[in-house]
Motif scaffolding. Structure first.
Motif, PDB file in Angstrom:
ATOM      1  N   ILE A  37       0.782  -1.172   0.117  1.00  0.00           N
ATOM      2  CA  ILE A  37      -0.134   0.016  -0.028  1.00  0.00           C
ATOM      3  C   ILE A  37       0.720   1.238  -0.108  1.00  0.00           C
ATOM      4  N   ARG A  38       2.239   0.927   0.731  1.00  0.00           N
ATOM      5  CA  ARG A  38       3.029   2.478   0.653  1.00  0.00           C
ATOM      6  C   ARG A  38       3.387   2.517  -0.736  1.00  0.00           C
ATOM      7  N   GLU A  39       3.622   1.559  -1.605  1.00  0.00           N
ATOM      8  CA  GLU A  39       4.190   1.879  -3.099  1.00  0.00           C
ATOM      9  C   GLU A  39       3.050   1.823  -3.778  1.00  0.00           C
ATOM     10  N   ALA A  40       1.744   1.744  -3.663  1.00  0.00           N
ATOM     11  CA  ALA A  40       0.672   1.860  -4.591  1.00  0.00           C
ATOM     12  C   ALA A  40       0.064   3.355  -4.541  1.00  0.00           C
ATOM     13  N   HIS A  41      -0.555   3.378  -5.630  1.00  0.00           N
ATOM     14  CA  HIS A  41      -1.489   4.855  -5.833  1.00  0.00           C
ATOM     15  C   HIS A  41      -2.855   4.489  -4.994  1.00  0.00           C
ATOM     16  N   VAL A  42      -2.762   5.285  -4.157  1.00  0.00           N
ATOM     17  CA  VAL A  42      -3.884   5.514  -3.406  1.00  0.00           C
ATOM     18  C   VAL A  42      -4.953   6.678  -3.761  1.00  0.00           C
ATOM     19  N   PRO A  43      -6.019   6.207  -4.429  1.00  0.00           N
ATOM     20  CA  PRO A  43      -6.854   7.455  -4.780  1.00  0.00           C
ATOM     21  C   PRO A  43      -7.589   7.998  -3.709  1.00  0.00           C
ATOM     22  N   ALA A  44      -7.675   9.360  -3.879  1.00  0.00           N
ATOM     23  CA  ALA A  44      -8.323  10.309  -2.907  1.00  0.00           C
ATOM     24  C   ALA A  44      -9.491  10.650  -3.314  1.00  0.00           C
ATOM     25  N   ILE A  45     -10.684  10.810  -2.752  1.00  0.00           N
ATOM     26  CA  ILE A  45     -11.837  11.468  -2.909  1.00  0.00           C
ATOM     27  C   ILE A  45     -11.923  12.527  -2.409  1.00  0.00           C
ATOM     28  N   GLN A  46     -12.087  13.538  -2.752  1.00  0.00           N
ATOM     29  CA  GLN A  46     -12.417  14.997  -2.372  1.00  0.00           C
ATOM     30  C   GLN A  46     -13.450  15.613  -2.897  1.00  0.00           C
ATOM     31  N   LEU A  47     -14.591  15.888  -2.051  1.00  0.00           N
ATOM     32  CA  LEU A  47     -15.727  16.737  -2.649  1.00  0.00           C
ATOM     33  C   LEU A  47     -16.196  17.962  -1.810  1.00  0.00           C
ATOM     34  N   LYS A  48     -16.775  18.786  -2.587  1.00  0.00           N
ATOM     35  CA  LYS A  48     -16.750  20.122  -1.765  1.00  0.00           C
ATOM     36  C   LYS A  48     -18.353  20.573  -2.512  1.00  0.00           C
ATOM     37  N   VAL A  49     -18.886  21.356  -1.393  1.00  0.00           N
ATOM     38  CA  VAL A  49     -20.219  21.921  -1.600  1.00  0.00           C
ATOM     39  C   VAL A  49     -19.863  23.440  -1.632  1.00  0.00           C
ATOM     40  N   GLU A  52     -22.789  30.300  -3.521  1.00  0.00           N
ATOM     41  CA  GLU A  52     -22.253  31.681  -3.631  1.00  0.00           C
ATOM     42  C   GLU A  52     -20.620  32.083  -3.284  1.00  0.00           C
ATOM     43  N   GLY A  53     -19.779  31.078  -3.914  1.00  0.00           N
ATOM     44  CA  GLY A  53     -18.525  31.152  -3.451  1.00  0.00           C
ATOM     45  C   GLY A  53     -17.945  30.640  -2.372  1.00  0.00           C
ATOM     46  N   ARG A  54     -18.749  30.090  -1.315  1.00  0.00           N
ATOM     47  CA  ARG A  54     -18.473  29.901  -0.011  1.00  0.00           C
ATOM     48  C   ARG A  54     -18.403  28.292   0.193  1.00  0.00           C
ATOM     49  N   VAL A  55     -17.500  27.531   0.525  1.00  0.00           N
ATOM     50  CA  VAL A  55     -17.665  26.132   0.889  1.00  0.00           C
ATOM     51  C   VAL A  55     -18.472  26.009   2.059  1.00  0.00           C
ATOM     52  N   ILE A  56     -19.483  25.326   1.789  1.00  0.00           N
ATOM     53  CA  ILE A  56     -20.560  24.832   2.991  1.00  0.00           C
ATOM     54  C   ILE A  56     -20.569  23.482   3.462  1.00  0.00           C
ATOM     55  N   ALA A  57     -19.739  22.664   2.899  1.00  0.00           N
ATOM     56  CA  ALA A  57     -19.624  21.144   2.992  1.00  0.00           C
ATOM     57  C   ALA A  57     -18.529  20.329   2.488  1.00  0.00           C
ATOM     58  N   GLY A  58     -17.959  19.525   2.935  1.00  0.00           N
ATOM     59  CA  GLY A  58     -17.319  18.911   2.206  1.00  0.00           C
ATOM     60  C   GLY A  58     -16.736  17.316   2.719  1.00  0.00           C
ATOM     61  N   LEU A  59     -16.080  16.643   2.080  1.00  0.00           N
ATOM     62  CA  LEU A  59     -15.802  15.097   2.225  1.00  0.00           C
ATOM     63  C   LEU A  59     -14.551  14.876   1.712  1.00  0.00           C
ATOM     64  N   ASP A  71     -12.512   9.793   5.905  1.00  0.00           N
ATOM     65  CA  ASP A  71     -11.838  10.500   7.207  1.00  0.00           C
ATOM     66  C   ASP A  71     -12.404  11.761   7.535  1.00  0.00           C
ATOM     67  N   ARG A  72     -13.145  12.463   6.723  1.00  0.00           N
ATOM     68  CA  ARG A  72     -13.685  13.825   7.026  1.00  0.00           C
ATOM     69  C   ARG A  72     -15.012  14.210   6.275  1.00  0.00           C
ATOM     70  N   LEU A  73     -16.004  14.329   6.969  1.00  0.00           N
ATOM     71  CA  LEU A  73     -17.236  14.616   6.517  1.00  0.00           C
ATOM     72  C   LEU A  73     -17.961  15.829   7.160  1.00  0.00           C
ATOM     73  N   TRP A  74     -17.879  17.088   6.649  1.00  0.00           N
ATOM     74  CA  TRP A  74     -18.517  18.195   7.278  1.00  0.00           C
ATOM     75  C   TRP A  74     -19.457  18.774   6.746  1.00  0.00           C
ATOM     76  N   VAL A  75     -20.379  19.517   7.340  1.00  0.00           N
ATOM     77  CA  VAL A  75     -21.469  20.349   6.566  1.00  0.00           C
ATOM     78  C   VAL A  75     -21.632  21.526   7.816  1.00  0.00           C
ATOM     79  N   ASP A  76     -21.343  22.799   7.139  1.00  0.00           N
ATOM     80  CA  ASP A  76     -21.540  24.106   8.001  1.00  0.00           C
ATOM     81  C   ASP A  76     -23.123  23.986   8.790  1.00  0.00           C
ATOM     82  N   ALA A  77     -22.821  24.311  10.248  1.00  0.00           N
ATOM     83  CA  ALA A  77     -24.168  24.333  10.872  1.00  0.00           C
ATOM     84  C   ALA A  77     -25.231  25.113  10.243  1.00  0.00           C
ATOM     85  N   GLN A  87     -26.255  13.543   0.701  1.00  0.00           N
ATOM     86  CA  GLN A  87     -25.711  13.725  -0.654  1.00  0.00           C
ATOM     87  C   GLN A  87     -24.213  13.561  -0.828  1.00  0.00           C
ATOM     88  N   LEU A  88     -23.552  14.198  -0.033  1.00  0.00           N
ATOM     89  CA  LEU A  88     -22.074  14.006   0.096  1.00  0.00           C
ATOM     90  C   LEU A  88     -21.620  12.617   0.028  1.00  0.00           C
TER      91      LEU A  88
END
Length: 109
Positions: A37-49, A52-59, A71-77, A87-88
């Motif tokens: 695994i240290r030698e392999a390509h590990v695909p990352a999944i990064q999503l943002k919502v 109006e130009g402001r990030v309100i959620a992400g994964l 590892d991370r899933l966040w939605v603005d309160a 949805q994310l």
């Protein structure tokens, strides 16, 4: 032989890196999976919502050994209760599945 256990009260990045290095050294010798695994390509999944130009959620997560390591899933309160997190999660799981994941490990809080 006497051993002493000492509690470290302040977060110590150097100590954490020391432990990580020791674990990797051991696993590299004893675990083909860890070596690969240290030698392999590990695909990352990064999503943002954005709104109006402001990030309100992400994964953020990665896919390896057939796992989607979410590892991370966040939605603005201000946007809770609108289904954005669901949805994310659905989009992240679909992407992970397309990359070979068959299981999910959730480490976000």
């Amino acid at each position: 032989m006497t051993h002493t256990i000492t509690r470290i009260y302040e977060e110590d990045e150097t100590f954490q890196q020391f432990l990580t290095g020791k674990l990797r050294d051991y696993n590299n010798v004893h675990s083909a999976h860890h070596r690969e695994i240290r030698e392999a390509h590990v695909p990352a999944i990064q999503l943002k919502v954005e709104q109006e130009g402001r990030v309100i959620a992400g994964l953020y997560g990665s896919v390896y050994w057939g796992w989607f390591d979410l590892d991370r899933l966040w939605v603005d309160a201000d946007f809770h209760g609108q289904g954005i997190g669901s949805q994310l999660l659905g989009e992240g799981e679909a992407l992970a599945k397309s990359l070979g994941a068959t299981r999910v490990k959730l480490t976000t809080f």
